[in-house]
Motif scaffolding. Structure first.
Motif, PDB file in Angstrom:
ATOM      1  N   LEU A  26     -25.313   0.997  -9.853  1.00  0.00           N
ATOM      2  CA  LEU A  26     -24.531  -0.152  -9.391  1.00  0.00           C
ATOM      3  C   LEU A  26     -23.353   0.289  -8.524  1.00  0.00           C
ATOM      4  N   PHE A  27     -22.699   1.370  -8.929  1.00  0.00           N
ATOM      5  CA  PHE A  27     -21.544   1.848  -8.164  1.00  0.00           C
ATOM      6  C   PHE A  27     -21.964   2.297  -6.763  1.00  0.00           C
ATOM      7  N   ILE A  28     -23.092   2.995  -6.678  1.00  0.00           N
ATOM      8  CA  ILE A  28     -23.564   3.484  -5.381  1.00  0.00           C
ATOM      9  C   ILE A  28     -23.909   2.316  -4.460  1.00  0.00           C
ATOM     10  N   ILE A  29     -24.575   1.315  -4.997  1.00  0.00           N
ATOM     11  CA  ILE A  29     -24.935   0.139  -4.184  1.00  0.00           C
ATOM     12  C   ILE A  29     -23.677  -0.587  -3.725  1.00  0.00           C
ATOM     13  N   PHE A  30     -22.702  -0.699  -4.606  1.00  0.00           N
ATOM     14  CA  PHE A  30     -21.418  -1.302  -4.236  1.00  0.00           C
ATOM     15  C   PHE A  30     -20.722  -0.473  -3.165  1.00  0.00           C
ATOM     16  N   ALA A  31     -20.747   0.853  -3.328  1.00  0.00           N
ATOM     17  CA  ALA A  31     -20.030   1.747  -2.420  1.00  0.00           C
ATOM     18  C   ALA A  31     -20.573   1.705  -1.001  1.00  0.00           C
ATOM     19  N   GLU A  32     -21.857   1.403  -0.854  1.00  0.00           N
ATOM     20  CA  GLU A  32     -22.446   1.371   0.488  1.00  0.00           C
ATOM     21  C   GLU A  32     -21.717   0.416   1.416  1.00  0.00           C
ATOM     22  N   THR A  33     -21.220  -0.683   0.872  1.00  0.00           N
ATOM     23  CA  THR A  33     -20.492  -1.636   1.710  1.00  0.00           C
ATOM     24  C   THR A  33     -19.060  -1.846   1.231  1.00  0.00           C
ATOM     25  N   GLY A  34     -18.835  -1.775  -0.068  1.00  0.00           N
ATOM     26  CA  GLY A  34     -17.506  -2.032  -0.604  1.00  0.00           C
ATOM     27  C   GLY A  34     -16.510  -0.935  -0.311  1.00  0.00           C
ATOM     28  N   LEU A  35     -16.987   0.309  -0.194  1.00  0.00           N
ATOM     29  CA  LEU A  35     -16.088   1.434   0.070  1.00  0.00           C
ATOM     30  C   LEU A  35     -16.299   2.016   1.464  1.00  0.00           C
ATOM     31  N   PHE A  36     -17.312   1.498   2.209  1.00  0.00           N
ATOM     32  CA  PHE A  36     -17.567   1.858   3.604  1.00  0.00           C
ATOM     33  C   PHE A  36     -17.898   3.331   3.807  1.00  0.00           C
ATOM     34  N   ALA A  82     -23.965  -6.360  -7.517  1.00  0.00           N
ATOM     35  CA  ALA A  82     -23.139  -5.267  -7.002  1.00  0.00           C
ATOM     36  C   ALA A  82     -23.148  -5.261  -5.478  1.00  0.00           C
ATOM     37  N   ALA A  83     -24.316  -5.530  -4.886  1.00  0.00           N
ATOM     38  CA  ALA A  83     -24.447  -5.558  -3.432  1.00  0.00           C
ATOM     39  C   ALA A  83     -23.663  -6.728  -2.836  1.00  0.00           C
ATOM     40  N   ILE A  84     -23.691  -7.870  -3.505  1.00  0.00           N
ATOM     41  CA  ILE A  84     -22.947  -9.048  -3.041  1.00  0.00           C
ATOM     42  C   ILE A  84     -21.454  -8.770  -3.049  1.00  0.00           C
ATOM     43  N   ILE A  85     -20.952  -8.206  -4.139  1.00  0.00           N
ATOM     44  CA  ILE A  85     -19.524  -7.906  -4.249  1.00  0.00           C
ATOM     45  C   ILE A  85     -19.099  -6.908  -3.171  1.00  0.00           C
ATOM     46  N   GLY A  86     -19.922  -5.881  -2.963  1.00  0.00           N
ATOM     47  CA  GLY A  86     -19.607  -4.901  -1.926  1.00  0.00           C
ATOM     48  C   GLY A  86     -19.512  -5.527  -0.553  1.00  0.00           C
ATOM     49  N   ASN A  87     -20.446  -6.399  -0.217  1.00  0.00           N
ATOM     50  CA  ASN A  87     -20.435  -7.069   1.082  1.00  0.00           C
ATOM     51  C   ASN A  87     -19.225  -7.981   1.248  1.00  0.00           C
ATOM     52  N   GLU A  88     -18.855  -8.667   0.172  1.00  0.00           N
ATOM     53  CA  GLU A  88     -17.699  -9.563   0.246  1.00  0.00           C
ATOM     54  C   GLU A  88     -16.419  -8.776   0.516  1.00  0.00           C
ATOM     55  N   ILE A  89     -16.293  -7.613  -0.097  1.00  0.00           N
ATOM     56  CA  ILE A  89     -15.123  -6.773   0.145  1.00  0.00           C
ATOM     57  C   ILE A  89     -15.140  -6.262   1.588  1.00  0.00           C
ATOM     58  N   GLY A  90     -16.326  -5.876   2.068  1.00  0.00           N
ATOM     59  CA  GLY A  90     -16.455  -5.440   3.450  1.00  0.00           C
ATOM     60  C   GLY A  90     -16.071  -6.544   4.425  1.00  0.00           C
ATOM     61  N   TYR A  91     -16.516  -7.761   4.137  1.00  0.00           N
ATOM     62  CA  TYR A  91     -16.183  -8.911   4.985  1.00  0.00           C
ATOM     63  C   TYR A  91     -14.677  -9.153   4.986  1.00  0.00           C
ATOM     64  N   TRP A  92     -14.071  -9.139   3.797  1.00  0.00           N
ATOM     65  CA  TRP A  92     -12.625  -9.369   3.671  1.00  0.00           C
ATOM     66  C   TRP A  92     -11.844  -8.321   4.456  1.00  0.00           C
ATOM     67  N   PHE A  93     -12.279  -7.057   4.348  1.00  0.00           N
ATOM     68  CA  PHE A  93     -11.586  -5.986   5.059  1.00  0.00           C
ATOM     69  C   PHE A  93     -11.691  -6.191   6.565  1.00  0.00           C
ATOM     70  N   GLY A  94     -12.880  -6.545   7.038  1.00  0.00           N
ATOM     71  CA  GLY A  94     -13.059  -6.787   8.460  1.00  0.00           C
ATOM     72  C   GLY A  94     -12.256  -7.984   8.943  1.00  0.00           C
ATOM     73  N   TYR A  95     -12.204  -9.011   8.119  1.00  0.00           N
ATOM     74  CA  TYR A  95     -11.478 -10.235   8.470  1.00  0.00           C
ATOM     75  C   TYR A  95      -9.979  -9.972   8.608  1.00  0.00           C
ATOM     76  N   LYS A  96      -9.459  -9.140   7.707  1.00  0.00           N
ATOM     77  CA  LYS A  96      -8.018  -8.893   7.665  1.00  0.00           C
ATOM     78  C   LYS A  96      -7.561  -7.798   8.624  1.00  0.00           C
ATOM     79  N   SER A  97      -8.310  -6.723   8.708  1.00  0.00           N
ATOM     80  CA  SER A  97      -7.821  -5.585   9.481  1.00  0.00           C
ATOM     81  C   SER A  97      -8.887  -4.892  10.320  1.00  0.00           C
ATOM     82  N   GLY A  98     -10.044  -5.507  10.447  1.00  0.00           N
ATOM     83  CA  GLY A  98     -11.153  -4.905  11.164  1.00  0.00           C
ATOM     84  C   GLY A  98     -10.852  -4.441  12.572  1.00  0.00           C
ATOM     85  N   PRO A  99     -10.163  -5.256  13.395  1.00  0.00           N
ATOM     86  CA  PRO A  99      -9.906  -4.838  14.778  1.00  0.00           C
ATOM     87  C   PRO A  99      -9.248  -3.474  14.888  1.00  0.00           C
TER      88      PRO A  99
END
Length: 227
Positions: A26-36, A82-99
């Protein structure tokens, strides 16, 4: 308990399963997108091989339900969450500071070209890219960040995120579980003894589109920054 012996272990899905089981998967699947930083981890092959070991994984962690189907469903559902949570964190990060990522220098764990490729993929396929990206290494790491950068509607992203996560998780895990049973029952072949070949095939199949995209298509003009 499996012990770390060499860097090759990091590319071996079976190593993670034996070393940490359910929670490490679960951690690895989360890390793929949640930790970039998980683009180098064996996502697709990890899920496929986890499917082969699904009953054992669930039995070791919670105790088996007595049903192969239910045990495999529990594992696939947990992975999808786990994959959903990781993607949501990735989206939030991109939304806030992605540029700001477009001005960041390359590091061992971050390559700006991957972000550009994910951006192209997102432009080519639209919102459906959130689903398709799940099945493509590297792209799935950066696609949610790009979705945040381009300010994709949050509800729409969440909707496609759920579909993509469950489609990816259930497809890979159930394929591993039932193909293992099929090969054993019909041909007497134990896929657990063919894991190196399986991993190689999965890596080739899933990375071929990326290789073609990266090396055989012309790059578009790149913005230095996306507002």
């Amino acid at each position: 308990m499996e012990h770390f012996e060499s860097w090759k272990d990091l590319l071996n899905p079976e190593f993670y399963i034996k070393m940490g089981g359910f929670w490490l998967i679960l951690f690895i699947i989360f890390a793929e997108t949640g930790l970039f930083v998980g683009f180098f981890l064996p996502g697709d092959s990890l899920l496929f091989i986890s499917g082969i070991y699904a009953v054992k994984i669930i039995d070791t962690t919670f105790g088996t339900t007595g049903s192969d189907f239910l045990d495999t469903t529990i594992l696939a559902t947990a992975v999808a969450v786990a994959a959903i949570i990781g993607n949501e964190i990735g989206y939030w990060f991109g939304y806030k500071s992605g540029p700001l990522l477009y001005e960041r220098k390359d590091t061992f764990l971050f390559k700006k070209k991957y972000l550009f490729k994910a951006h192209d993929f997102f432009e080519d396929h639209g919102t459906v890219a959130v689903i398709l990206a799940r099945f493509l290494p590297i792209v799935r790491t950066f696609a949610p960040i790009v979705a945040g950068i381009v300010k994709m509607d949050k509800k729409k992203f969440f909707y496609y995120n759920i579909i993509g996560a469950f489609a990816w998780s259930f497809t890979m895990i159930f394929a591993g579980h039932y193909l293992d049973k099929l090969f054993m029952d019909q041909f007497g072949i134990d896929l657990k003894k063919k894991l190196e070949i399986i991993v190689l095939v999965i890596v080739l199949v899933t990375t071929l589109p990326i290789i073609i995209k990266f090396f055989f298509t012309k790059d578009k003009e790149r913005p230095t920054k996306i507002d």
